[in-house]
Design a protein around this motif. Structure first.
Motif, PDB file in Angstrom:
ATOM      1  N   THR A  35      21.292  24.142  46.352  1.00 12.30           N
ATOM      2  CA  THR A  35      21.368  25.338  45.507  1.00 12.30           C
ATOM      3  C   THR A  35      22.767  25.440  44.926  1.00 12.30           C
ATOM      4  N   ILE A  36      22.828  25.524  43.608  1.00 13.63           N
ATOM      5  CA  ILE A  36      24.123  25.502  42.920  1.00 13.63           C
ATOM      6  C   ILE A  36      24.371  26.845  42.240  1.00 13.63           C
ATOM      7  N   ALA A  37      25.594  27.332  42.357  1.00  9.58           N
ATOM      8  CA  ALA A  37      26.018  28.485  41.572  1.00  9.58           C
ATOM      9  C   ALA A  37      27.247  28.093  40.782  1.00  9.58           C
ATOM     10  N   VAL A  38      27.389  28.648  39.602  1.00  8.42           N
ATOM     11  CA  VAL A  38      28.596  28.408  38.820  1.00  8.42           C
ATOM     12  C   VAL A  38      29.133  29.761  38.357  1.00  8.42           C
ATOM     13  N   LEU A  39      30.447  29.941  38.541  1.00  7.65           N
ATOM     14  CA  LEU A  39      31.103  31.191  38.158  1.00  7.65           C
ATOM     15  C   LEU A  39      31.738  31.009  36.788  1.00  7.65           C
ATOM     16  N   LEU A  40      31.380  31.861  35.850  1.00  9.77           N
ATOM     17  CA  LEU A  40      31.870  31.732  34.480  1.00  9.77           C
ATOM     18  C   LEU A  40      32.548  33.025  34.064  1.00  9.77           C
ATOM     19  N   LYS A  41      33.682  32.899  33.390  1.00  7.85           N
ATOM     20  CA  LYS A  41      34.367  34.103  32.913  1.00  7.85           C
ATOM     21  C   LYS A  41      34.516  34.049  31.402  1.00  7.85           C
ATOM     22  N   GLN A  42      34.306  35.184  30.774  1.00 14.15           N
ATOM     23  CA  GLN A  42      34.518  35.251  29.332  1.00 14.15           C
ATOM     24  C   GLN A  42      35.966  35.641  29.051  1.00 14.15           C
ATOM     25  N   VAL A  43      36.609  34.900  28.172  1.00 11.41           N
ATOM     26  CA  VAL A  43      38.029  35.122  27.843  1.00 11.41           C
ATOM     27  C   VAL A  43      38.204  35.034  26.328  1.00 11.41           C
ATOM     28  N   PRO A  44      39.332  35.550  25.803  1.00 11.02           N
ATOM     29  CA  PRO A  44      39.605  35.338  24.388  1.00 11.02           C
ATOM     30  C   PRO A  44      39.766  33.848  24.111  1.00 11.02           C
ATOM     31  N   ASP A  45      39.316  33.417  22.944  1.00 15.64           N
ATOM     32  CA  ASP A  45      39.522  32.032  22.550  1.00 15.64           C
ATOM     33  C   ASP A  45      41.001  31.676  22.736  1.00 15.64           C
ATOM     34  N   THR A  46      41.266  30.454  23.231  1.00 16.67           N
ATOM     35  CA  THR A  46      42.659  30.127  23.572  1.00 16.67           C
ATOM     36  C   THR A  46      43.556  30.022  22.341  1.00 16.67           C
ATOM     37  N   THR A  47      42.963  29.943  21.152  1.00 14.21           N
ATOM     38  CA  THR A  47      43.805  29.930  19.952  1.00 14.21           C
ATOM     39  C   THR A  47      44.046  31.355  19.438  1.00 14.21           C
ATOM     40  N   ALA A  48      43.478  32.358  20.120  1.00 14.25           N
ATOM     41  CA  ALA A  48      43.621  33.747  19.655  1.00 14.25           C
ATOM     42  C   ALA A  48      45.041  34.246  19.853  1.00 14.25           C
ATOM     43  N   ARG A  49      45.486  35.040  18.906  1.00 14.43           N
ATOM     44  CA  ARG A  49      46.776  35.711  19.050  1.00 14.43           C
ATOM     45  C   ARG A  49      46.551  36.940  19.919  1.00 14.43           C
ATOM     46  N   ILE A  50      47.436  37.148  20.894  1.00 12.43           N
ATOM     47  CA  ILE A  50      47.293  38.301  21.780  1.00 12.43           C
ATOM     48  C   ILE A  50      48.285  39.374  21.321  1.00 12.43           C
ATOM     49  N   THR A  51      47.778  40.536  20.982  1.00 17.23           N
ATOM     50  CA  THR A  51      48.671  41.612  20.549  1.00 17.23           C
ATOM     51  C   THR A  51      48.620  42.746  21.565  1.00 17.23           C
ATOM     52  N   VAL A  52      49.757  43.431  21.693  1.00 14.96           N
ATOM     53  CA  VAL A  52      49.845  44.539  22.638  1.00 14.96           C
ATOM     54  C   VAL A  52      50.038  45.825  21.854  1.00 14.96           C
ATOM     55  N   SER A  53      49.205  46.832  22.131  1.00 18.88           N
ATOM     56  CA  SER A  53      49.479  48.143  21.539  1.00 18.88           C
ATOM     57  C   SER A  53      49.308  49.209  22.610  1.00 18.88           C
ATOM     58  N   ASP A  54      50.203  50.181  22.602  1.00 27.19           N
ATOM     59  CA  ASP A  54      50.223  51.247  23.614  1.00 27.19           C
ATOM     60  C   ASP A  54      50.208  50.701  25.034  1.00 27.19           C
ATOM     61  N   GLY A  55      50.955  49.633  25.274  1.00 27.73           N
ATOM     62  CA  GLY A  55      51.093  49.126  26.632  1.00 27.73           C
ATOM     63  C   GLY A  55      49.890  48.377  27.176  1.00 27.73           C
TER      64      GLY A  55
END
Lengths: 249, 307
Positions: free
Chosen positions: A3-23
Motif C-alpha cells: 500500500t503506497i501513499a504519496v504526500l503532495l503539497k501545492q506551492v507557487p510556481d518556482t519561477t513566481a515572484r514573491i511579493t510581501v504586502s502588510d507583513g
C-alpha cells in the motif's frame, strides 16, 4: 499487499515572484500554483513502484480547495485515491500540527510505503518526512537520488559525505526524494479525462493548538549596489578587491 | 533555560558549524550542553567557549546513519528545553524526529535567533524571510555560515554515555564518489556556470579556476536542464542546492529569480556576464561585463599568482 501513499503539497510556481504586502506574502499575486517539484519526483517513483507491484496509491495533500489541483494532476497519472486534509479555521500551521494531521490520515490509509519530497518549495523545512515517520514508528530515508522499485525488494540510494549508499529497506518506511535527472511522466488524454471525474475525499483532523506564531514576512534585505567593471582587463582589479577588501581569497 | 546542542560531526571530529551553533545559543543566555553522536569530537567540543557540559554518546547505532535510531539514542540522553542542531541533511532529519518524539514544533534553517524566542528563517528559498515566535519547548536547526562561531577557550567536562537506538536501515552497498570534487554545499568558494557557457565541455575552464582556489563548481538550472553532462547535484537554486559560501562567482548566469534564491546570501558575489542588463548584476558585489572566454583565463592567471 503493498500500500503506497504519496504526500503532495501545492506551492507557487518556482519561477513566481514573491511579493510581501502588510507583513505577509501576497498569495493573491501568485498566478500559477504547482505541485512542489520534489514531490513530483516522489510521485514518479511511487507510480513506478505501483506499476511493478500492482499496489494502489493514495495521494494526500494538506491545503485549501485550490490544492485539489495537485490531486487531480496525480489522478491524471493513475493515482486512485485522493484525500485533501483541511479545515477552514486553519491558518499557518506549525510542524507539529501538519504532522499530526498527515499522520492521522496515513494511519487510516495504512500505507507501508510513504513517498514525499525532501522538503516543500515554499517553507523549505524538510520536517514532514522524518517527523511523520517518527510519529508512525517508521524508518525514513531522506534525500533519495536514485532508486530501483521494479523488483520484489525495492532499493534506494542516498548521498553520503564520501559517495553514495544503496539501501534495501523493509517497510513500513517513509522515503523523501530530491530532484534527479529522471524525466517525469506527463498525463495522457485518457488520464486527464478520468481525473476530471475523480473523487476527492476532504477530511479534517484534530491538530491541537499552534505553538509557533508568524510575526511577519519580509522581502529579503536588499544588498547595496555593487560595483560594475568592463572587460577582461578589469579582472586583476576585482581579484585585488576580493583579496584586500572582501578578504575572501 | 537549558539548551542541548547536537554536534555536527565529520570525519570523526567536529564540523565547523558546531561552534556556530554554540555561538548562536550563547546569545539566548542559557546553560549549554553539547552532545556528540558516536562520541566524535567530544574533546574538541569541550574547548568551545560557553559550553557547560559535553556528552559523548556512544552506541552501535552510530556506525551508519539512521535518523530514527540516532534520534532515539540522542533524545534519550538530551535534556534541554530547547534542542539545537545544524540544518544539514542529517541534522534536519534527526531534529525533526526529536521534535516529533517530544511532541513539540521544529523550525529549520534559521538565519536569525534572539531571546524570546524570536526566529527568522528564509521561505520560498530566500525570496522572502519569515519572522516567528515560539511558545514553549521546541527544536531548532540553524543554517551554517550564518552565525559567528563561539571562540575557543572553553573548559567543559566531558562525559561518555552508552546509548543506542533501534536501527532499521541497513546499507546494502556503498559507492565511493567518482570524483574527488568538492560538493557545492561543502564549499567556501563556489564558481558556477550557466547556459552562457555555451557548451558543457566549457565547464572544464571553471574546474581549472576551481582547482586554483579550492572551489566547488556549480551550475544554474538552465545549464542542468539543457545539458545532460551537467548533473542536478551541481544545481544551485530553488530546486537545487541553497548555498551560503564566502565567495560565489557566477559565470554566464543571467540570474533567474530561482537561481538568485539559492545563492543570494553568499557573502560576496562576483558576476561575469557579457550582458550588462543581466539580473545577476543586481546581487553582485563586483560585476564584470565581459565574455567568459575573455575573463576566465585572466581570472585563472591572477588567482594563480596569489597562491
Amino acid at each position: 499487499m503493498v500500500t503506497i501513499a504519496v504526500l503532495l503539497k501545492q506551492v507557487p510556481d518556482t519561477t513566481a515572484r514573491i511579493t510581501v504586502s502588510d507583513g505577509r506574502v501576497d498569495e493573491t499575486a501568485i498566478s500559477t500554483w504547482v505541485t512542489s517539484p520534489y514531490d513530483e519526483y516522489a510521485l514518479e517513483v511511487a507510480i513506478q513502484h505501483k506499476e511493478a507491484s500492482g499496489a494502489s496509491i493514495t495521494a494526500i495533500t494538506l491545503g485549501p480547495p485550490r490544492a485539489d489541483k495537485v490531486l487531480k494532476d496525480a489522478a491524471a497519472l493513475g493515482v486512485e485515491n485522493l484525500v485533501r486534509v483541511w479545515d477552514d479555521a486553519w491558518e499557518s500551521l506549525d510542524s507539529n500540527q501538519v504532522q499530526a494531521a498527515l499522520s492521522t490520515i496515513l494511519e487510516g490509509v495504512g500505507a507501508d510505503w510513504i513517498y514525499c519530497g525532501k522538503q516543500s518549495a515554499d517553507r523549505n523545512q524538510g520536517s514532514t518526512g522524518p517527523g511523520v515517520a517518527e510519529r508512525l514508528g517508521m524508518a525514513c530515508i531522506v534525500e533519495i537520488s536514485d532508486w530501483d522499485v521494479t523488483g520484489a525488494q525495492p532499493s534506494f540510494t542516498r548521498a553520503t559525505s564520501s559517495g553514495n549508499e544503496r539501501l534495501a529497506p523493509t517497510p513500513p518506511i517513509v522515503l523523501t526524494f530530491t530532484k534527479t535527472e529522471t524525466e517525469l511522466r506527463r498525463p495522457n488524454v485518457r488520464g486527464i479525462m478520468a481525473a476530471k471525474k475523480a473523487n476527492i475525499e476532504v477530511v479534517g483532523a484534530d491538530i491541537g493548538d499552534a505553538q509557533v506564531q508568524v510575526v511577519a514576512h519580509n522581502p529579503p534585505p536588499q544588498k547595496p549596489e555593487g560595483r560594475k567593471f568592463e572587460g577582461a582587463e578589469s579582472v586583476p582589479e576585482v581579484v585585488g578587491l576580493l583579496r584586500n577588501e572582501a578578504k575572501v581569497i | 533555560m537549558d539548551i542541548t546542542i547536537i554536534a555536527e560531526t565529520q570525519d570523526g571530529g567536529l564540523h565547523p558549524v558546531t561552534a556556530q551553533l554554540v555561538g548562536a545559543a550563547s546569545s539566548l543566555g542559557a546553560s549549554l550542553t553539547v552532545i556528540c553522536p558516536g562520541g566524535a569530537g567530544g574533546e574538541e567540543a569541550c574547548g568551545i567557549s560557553g559550553v557547560g557540559k559535553v556528552l559523548a554518546v556512544t552506541g552501535d547505532c552510530f556506525a551508519t546513519f539512521d535518523g530514527g535510531a540516532w534520534a532515539e539514542a540522542l533524545d534519550a540522553v538530551a535534556g534541554g528545553d530547547i534542542v539545537i542542531g545544524a540544518a544539514t541533511t542529517s541534522g534536519r532529519d534527526i531534529c525533526a524526529r526529536i521534535a516529533a518524539r517530544r511532541g513539540v514544533s521544529i523550525i529549520q534553517d534559521i538565519t536569525a535567533l534572539s531571546p524570546g524566542l524570536n526566529i527568522t528563517h528564509p521561505i520560498y528559498s530566500g525570496k522572502a524571510n519569515q519572522d516567528l515566535t515560539v511558545t514553549g519547548n521546541c527544536v531548532l536547526t540553524l543554517r551554517a555560515n550564518t552565525f559567528p562561531p563561539a571562540p575557543s577557550g572553553g573548559t567543559a567536562q566531558l562525559s561518555t554515555v552508552q546509548q543506542s537506538g533501534d536501527v532499521r536501515l541497513a546499507v546494502a552497498e556503498a559507492f565511493a564518489r567518482a570524483s574527488e570534487r568538492l560538493d557545492v554545499t561543502d564549499a567556501d568558494i563556489i564558481i558556477s556556470g550557466g547556459r552562457g557557457m555555451g557548451h558543457p565541455d566549457n565547464f572544464r575552464h571553471l574546474y581549472e579556476v576551481a582547482d586554483v582556489i579550492g572551489a566547488a563548481v556549480g551550475a544554474s538550472r538552465a545549464a542542468v536542464d539543457t545539458w545532460e553532462e551537467i548533473p542536478h547535484s551541481m544545481q544551485v537554486g530553488q530546486t537545487g542546492k541553497t548555498v551560503n559560501p564566502s565567495l560565489y562567482i557566477a559565470v554566464g548566469i543571467s540570474g533567474a529569480i530561482q537561481h538568485l534564491a539559492g545563492m543570494r546570501t553568499s557573502k560576496y558575489i562576483v558576476a561575469i556576464n557579457k550582458d550588462p542588463e543581466a539580473p545577476i548584476f543586481k546581487v553582485a558585489d563586483y560585476g564584470i561585463v565581459c565574455t567568459w572566454e575573455e575573463a576566465i583565463p585572466v581570472l585563472k592567471e591572477e588567482l594563480s599568482k596569489l597562491t
